[in-house]
Design an enzyme around this catalytic site. Sequence first.
Site, PDB file in Angstrom:
ATOM      1  N   SER A 123       0.810  -1.221   0.000  1.00  0.00           N
ATOM      2  CA  SER A 123       0.000   0.000   0.000  1.00  0.00           C
ATOM      3  C   SER A 123       0.841   1.269   0.000  1.00  0.00           C
ATOM      4  CB  SER A 123      -0.955   0.011   1.199  1.00  0.00           C
ATOM      5  OG  SER A 123      -0.238   0.074   2.410  1.00  0.00           O
TER       6      SER A 123
ATOM      7  N   LYS B 209      -7.231   5.080   6.582  1.00  0.00           N
ATOM      8  CA  LYS B 209      -6.096   5.870   6.100  1.00  0.00           C
ATOM      9  C   LYS B 209      -6.497   7.330   5.865  1.00  0.00           C
ATOM     10  CE  LYS B 209      -3.871   1.830   4.086  1.00  0.00           C
ATOM     11  NZ  LYS B 209      -3.570   1.058   2.867  1.00  0.00           N
TER      12      LYS B 209
END
Length: 641
Positions: free
Chosen positions: A116, A159
Amino acid sequence: MKKLYSIAAVLIFILSLIPAVGAQCPSEGHTVVLKAPAVSRTPDGRFVGVATDFVVTVAPGSGHVYLETWPLAEVDMQASARLATQIAGEVTGKDMSKYDVFIQVRADSPIIGGPSAGGTMTVGIIAALEGWNVKSDVMMTGMINPDGTIGPVGGILEKASAAASVGAKLFLIPEGQRIQVVQESQRKSIGGIVQITTKTEKVDVAQYAKDRWGLEVKEVRDIYDAVYYFTGHRLQKPKVPDVIKIDTSFLEGDAREDYQNTTDYYSEVLNKLKESNVDYSTYTSLKEALDQAKSILDQAKKSLDGGMYYTTLSKDFQARIVIRHVDWYMSVQSVQDVSNLLTRVNSYINETEELVSSKQIRGVTMLQAVAAAEERIEEAKSLLQDAWKDFYNADYWDAVGNAAYAYERADTARFWANLGERFAKGDVIEREELRDTARNYIDESSLIATYIESMYGNVVGNSLSDAIQKAEEYYDDGKYSAAIFTAMEARVRGEVFLDTLAIDNTTVLKDKLESMKSAAKTAIGLAQTKGITPLLAIAYYEFAESYEKENTTEGIENAMIFYQYARESAGVFLMKVNSSPGVTWTNPLSPTNSTSTVEPTTTSTPGEQGNTTTSNSGITSICGPGVIGLFALSPLLRRRR
């Protein structure tokens, strides 16, 4: 005392080796600092967003990539760091063998890292290479794919929260991930009985982040867009032809002949069944199997009439497995007959392997076809192993079925190898040249599989880990082509899982499908601009179209997988090899020149931009010894020629 002297002598010897194997601390070069969001697991198993600091230094060197994480990430980032470095070199046109890259990752708690952060690392390396400032109020999450696109990740909402918590004004996410599906569990106690209900809700991340934190969320397709939002500089994208021709007319003759042969074989076996003396139950079962084959042949005819020639070949292939299964099952009369049958199939596979191995590969187009053939040989071997297992378990029906599948799979290996010879052109390519590419694909696929398991548990079963294990075995045996394709297919299934997680809305799936289709078409067009005919990519693209036409959820999912196969296979061999005398073919990501433009941005003022600094700017050094240290394929319908 003698023991102490011995230890000291060993330490002195080890230290004397460090200058020979270690990279130097960068006395030149540039350092950039970026923040990136990640997720961390709380003691009670929940995910929370955390902000991490990435300190990226690029200095003159000899092609090393050094990574330090603190605390340790739950998923190793090394493979992503290597890929990020490779992509950075390709989009800037720089030779990364002349640089060393140092990446330092700092977080307040152990994070689930891995793929990621790939996009963020790539942006940081590019900015350091070019000496550009990066904006402190921009953050991003997303994998970096080998073709430079930004791939899907999990934990988007968590996030976004992390990005907002450290003052980010713009949060970049992979294209197609704006809509997230959230599942909430509610507990109710009724008369001493605890009732747990799960509620599924779709969340528009952009709207949610704007309303709650004033955070702007944008989807980005590739590294070019990401670099622009971070730096204000726009790298020149590779030029894609205005018109991209994708058709499989080069397979028309093969498809027509194959359909006729398969139809004739069906008629022959059907007559054989009618004339046989099998009992009623066996006759009924075998007739049902042949009816299934006939239905698939009808689909093949429709594809043939529609000019979809690879789809025709794949449908013929699916039908022929069933037909041969019935044919061979009627032919065996004893256990010894089954054993002899499996032995003959083994001989056919070995002969096929010798035939394919003897081919001298000339040019990238032929390389693709031969690589596909080599992967299919390994698959045939695996199927035959399954057949022998069935045999020793006295499951003769499945033993014959797997043997039929293995035979037909070996036959397609011959087809691809011969097809490659039609397109042979250019310098000879040695199979050993694919070793590094195979290693990279295996590592990246393994990283994605581990990431999925860390985030969501064993939601995709053992299909990904089994495929990666096979790829490792192929690699150890020097079967680099098979390793590449096996790992690539595992990677694609992982990406499609992440991109479609918990989404059951057909409209949303179709939007994602269109994005994947466009990316595949672009990848094919870029390959064609390099003088390459991406045979596999074109074939897979057409096969994806055939599934898309079904207009069902399953059809959409299958189409997604094959569009992603097309995108990946279009560029898989364009990085490391030569295609014609005197011409080095580079990855399609490479710009036509290394110029860039600076454009005004709306996300921050110049005073809010982070600084580009040299390595002695007060950033903690990471030099020295401290640095060293969703689908599973269905049984029949996804079988492709």
